[in-house]
Design a protein around this motif. Structure first.
Motif, short mmCIF file in Angstrom:
data_model
loop_
_atom_site.label_atom_id
_atom_site.label_comp_id
_atom_site.label_asym_id
_atom_site.label_seq_id
_atom_site.Cartn_x
_atom_site.Cartn_y
_atom_site.Cartn_z
N SER A 33 0.83 -1.21 0.00
CA SER A 33 0.00 0.00 0.00
C SER A 33 0.86 1.26 0.00
CB SER A 33 -0.93 0.01 1.21
OG SER A 33 -1.93 -0.98 1.08
N LEU A 34 1.94 1.23 0.76
CA LEU A 34 2.81 2.40 0.84
C LEU A 34 3.42 2.70 -0.53
CD1 LEU A 34 4.14 4.59 2.52
CD2 LEU A 34 5.95 2.96 3.10
N LEU A 35 3.87 1.69 -1.24
CA LEU A 35 4.45 1.93 -2.56
C LEU A 35 3.42 2.49 -3.52
CD1 LEU A 35 6.83 1.82 -4.45
CD2 LEU A 35 6.27 -0.57 -4.95
N ARG A 36 2.19 1.96 -3.48
CA ARG A 36 1.12 2.52 -4.34
C ARG A 36 0.87 3.98 -4.00
NH1 ARG A 36 -2.01 -2.30 -3.38
NH2 ARG A 36 -3.34 -1.07 -2.00
N TYR A 37 0.85 4.29 -2.71
CA TYR A 37 0.65 5.67 -2.27
C TYR A 37 1.74 6.58 -2.83
CZ TYR A 37 0.63 9.70 0.90
OH TYR A 37 0.63 10.97 1.42
N LEU A 38 2.99 6.13 -2.76
CA LEU A 38 4.10 6.94 -3.24
C LEU A 38 4.08 7.10 -4.76
CD1 LEU A 38 6.91 5.37 -1.03
CD2 LEU A 38 5.71 7.53 -0.64
N GLN A 39 3.70 6.05 -5.47
CA GLN A 39 3.70 6.10 -6.93
C GLN A 39 2.72 7.14 -7.48
OE1 GLN A 39 2.90 1.93 -7.56
NE2 GLN A 39 5.02 1.50 -8.17
N ILE A 40 1.63 7.37 -6.78
CA ILE A 40 0.68 8.37 -7.27
C ILE A 40 1.05 9.79 -6.82
CG2 ILE A 40 -1.21 6.71 -7.42
CD1 ILE A 40 -2.31 7.72 -4.81
N LYS A 41 2.09 9.91 -5.99
CA LYS A 41 2.52 11.23 -5.52
C LYS A 41 3.77 11.74 -6.23
CE LYS A 41 -0.54 11.14 -2.10
NZ LYS A 41 -1.72 12.03 -2.09
N VAL A 42 4.68 10.84 -6.58
CA VAL A 42 6.00 11.24 -7.06
C VAL A 42 5.93 11.74 -8.51
CG1 VAL A 42 8.33 10.41 -7.58
CG2 VAL A 42 7.19 9.71 -5.46
N HIS A 43 6.58 12.85 -8.77
CA HIS A 43 6.59 13.46 -10.10
C HIS A 43 7.13 12.46 -11.14
CE1 HIS A 43 7.33 16.36 -13.30
NE2 HIS A 43 6.66 17.26 -12.59
N HIS A 44 6.53 12.49 -12.34
CA HIS A 44 6.91 11.50 -13.36
C HIS A 44 8.37 11.62 -13.79
CE1 HIS A 44 5.84 14.97 -15.98
NE2 HIS A 44 6.75 14.46 -16.80
N LEU A 45 8.95 12.81 -13.70
CA LEU A 45 10.35 12.95 -14.08
C LEU A 45 11.28 12.17 -13.15
CD1 LEU A 45 10.66 16.71 -15.13
CD2 LEU A 45 10.49 14.69 -16.60
N ILE A 46 10.86 11.97 -11.91
CA ILE A 46 11.63 11.17 -10.96
C ILE A 46 11.41 9.69 -11.22
CG2 ILE A 46 11.94 10.62 -8.51
CD1 ILE A 46 11.14 13.53 -7.92
N ALA A 83 8.13 20.55 -11.34
CA ALA A 83 9.56 20.25 -11.42
C ALA A 83 10.26 21.16 -12.42
CB ALA A 83 9.77 18.79 -11.81
N GLU A 84 11.50 21.48 -12.11
CA GLU A 84 12.35 22.25 -13.02
C GLU A 84 13.69 21.55 -13.14
OE1 GLU A 84 14.72 26.50 -13.12
OE2 GLU A 84 12.80 26.39 -12.05
N ALA A 85 14.04 21.15 -14.34
CA ALA A 85 15.32 20.47 -14.58
C ALA A 85 16.40 21.51 -14.84
CB ALA A 85 15.20 19.53 -15.77
N ARG A 86 17.52 21.33 -14.14
CA ARG A 86 18.70 22.18 -14.34
C ARG A 86 19.87 21.26 -14.65
NH1 ARG A 86 17.72 26.18 -9.07
NH2 ARG A 86 15.68 26.99 -9.76
N GLY A 87 19.99 20.89 -15.92
CA GLY A 87 20.96 19.88 -16.31
C GLY A 87 20.59 18.55 -15.70
N ARG A 88 21.51 17.95 -14.92
CA ARG A 88 21.26 16.66 -14.27
C ARG A 88 20.68 16.83 -12.88
NH1 ARG A 88 20.07 12.60 -16.11
NH2 ARG A 88 20.97 11.46 -14.35
N ASP A 89 20.34 18.06 -12.52
CA ASP A 89 19.75 18.34 -11.20
C ASP A 89 18.28 18.70 -11.38
OD1 ASP A 89 22.28 18.08 -9.88
OD2 ASP A 89 22.79 20.07 -10.66
N LEU A 90 17.46 18.26 -10.42
CA LEU A 90 16.02 18.51 -10.50
C LEU A 90 15.58 19.27 -9.26
CD1 LEU A 90 13.57 17.76 -12.36
CD2 LEU A 90 13.08 15.93 -10.72
N VAL A 91 14.83 20.34 -9.47
CA VAL A 91 14.23 21.11 -8.38
C VAL A 91 12.73 20.84 -8.38
CG1 VAL A 91 13.81 23.41 -7.42
CG2 VAL A 91 16.01 22.89 -8.52
N ILE A 92 12.21 20.38 -7.25
CA ILE A 92 10.79 20.13 -7.08
C ILE A 92 10.19 21.28 -6.29
CG2 ILE A 92 9.05 18.61 -6.05
CD1 ILE A 92 10.35 17.34 -8.42
N LYS A 93 9.10 21.86 -6.81
CA LYS A 93 8.51 23.05 -6.21
C LYS A 93 7.12 22.74 -5.64
CE LYS A 93 10.98 26.07 -9.43
NZ LYS A 93 10.86 27.17 -10.42
N THR A 94 6.98 22.93 -4.33
CA THR A 94 5.68 22.75 -3.68
C THR A 94 5.15 24.10 -3.23
OG1 THR A 94 6.30 22.62 -1.33
CG2 THR A 94 6.71 20.65 -2.67
#
Length: 363
Positions: A33-46, A83-94
């Motif tokens: 259940s925890l993995l399903r919960y996380l999968q619907i929350k995490v940005h697709h780029l991750i 999300a904002e990609a900066r080369g190989r770095d990703l910034v997630i904005k909440t």
């Protein structure tokens, strides 16, 4: 805010906190259940690729990359962090809030660990108080002693023929119930944790006399089946201290069938609600991130506050319905019945003891 041991490593020079994944085996949700919960929350780029670093910050930015996992089929609380990609770095904005930034960093770190990937590069930067306050001050309504109903299920609580007026990340509509002016206020983004407290403070400053929050709580009592009862109360454990407020519902909601009354515990993240946390809070009935900060803010502002929530999951006993399958048909049908009951209880509360809509002094 209490943290689990070793969950964070400070990096003072950069002003960052590093998020480590939680111990899945000790969590109140099953690993499936925890993995399903996380999968619907995490940005697709991750989910789709690896990054050298992932940093979670406060920033409401809809011009950044919008997650493909945003919610559909409802009007409010549909937006995920961008999300904002900066080369190989990703910034997630909440949306700026200390609890939300922290929670989402834990979500990402735990997801990566559960899917066999490294979480070492996940960090977060808590937003400053001024940044958080400024974000909420964008909320601008003309209120004069109104009852403001905030939260979840508003498309079913508000009049079907009403017109929603949109602001930046929120929408509202006006109505009159039992002679009282009512404003229904919904947010497109999450008002997680401390953000919700600032929303109440802002509404009080704008002229609200009462705020009612409609949402979802987890039950800490094993006998409560999810999506069968409503929860209410007027006390919450916030940062280790009990906070009580002037309850909009008084004894009215508690007297209604199918409404559970109890002590509430505030938790900044579902990820921190493990079995040790549950044992430490055995005397409490409910948990969520928002009720405590909202009650504390209402008390400080001198206005009434009340919550009437669907009990959506149970931390103390496994039931088929949990936070990972909230969009299933049976869950939606049960919740529709409960939302209808919430609408009726609010209307009956106003009819039983009308409160003047204009010109009354605040308590």
């Amino acid at each position: 805010m209490s943290l689990t041991p070793n969950s964070l490593l400070a990096e003072p020079a950069r002003g960052l906190l590093r998020a480590a994944p939680i111990a899945v085996d000790g969590h109140t949700m099953s690993s499936e259940s925890l993995l399903r919960y996380l999968q619907i929350k995490v940005h697709h780029l991750i989910q789709e690729q690896d990054w050298d670093s992932i940093r979670v910050v406060g920033g409401y930015d809809r011009t950044a990359v919008i997650s493909r996992h945003e919610k559909t089929g409802k009007l409010f609380n549909i937006e995920r962090p961008t999300a904002e990609a900066r080369g190989r770095d990703l910034v997630i904005k909440t949306f700026p809030g200390a609890d939300y930034v922290h929670h989402y960093a834990l979500v990402i770190a735990t997801y990566l660990a559960m899917t066999g990937r490294t979480s070492d590069a996940v960090s977060y930067q808590p937003p400053g108080e001024e940044e958080c306050r400024t974000a909420v001050e964008a909320l601008d309504l003309d209120l004069d002693g109104d009852l403001v109903i905030v939260g979840w299920g508003l498309q079913h609580l508000a009049p079907a023929d009403g017109v929603w007026t949109r602001g930046n990340g929120y929408a509202w509509q006006r109505a009159e119930v039992a002679g009282r002016r009512v404003v229904y206020l919904g947010f497109l983004h999450s008002i997680w944790g401390d953000v919700a407290g600032r929303v109440v403070a802002r509404l009080a400053a704008l002229g609200a006399r009462d705020v009612v929050y409609v949402g979802k709580v987890g039950a800490l009592c094993p006998g409560i089946e999810p999506n069968t009862r409503l929860a209410t109360g007027n006390e919450s454990l916030v940062a280790g201290a009990l906070v009580a407020w002037d309850d909009f519902f008084g004894e009215f909601a508690a007297a209604q069938p199918g409404v559970q009354v109890g002590l509430h515990a505030t938790s900044p993240s579902i990820l921190l609600e493990n079995r040790a946390w549950l044992a430490e809070h055995a005397e409490y009935a409910f948990v969520d991130p928002e009720i405590g900060p909202m009650g504390a803010a209402s008390r400080q502002a001198g206005i009434r506050f009340g919550y009437l929530h669907v009990i959506s999951n149970n931390l103390a006993r496994h039931y088929p319905a949990d936070l990972s399958n909230e969009r299933h048909g049976d869950v939606l049908r049960r919740r529709a019945v409960l939302v209808d009951r919430i609408r009726g209880i609010i209307a009956d509360r106003l009819a039983a003891s009308p409160i003047p809509s204009h010109g009354g002094s605040r308590p």
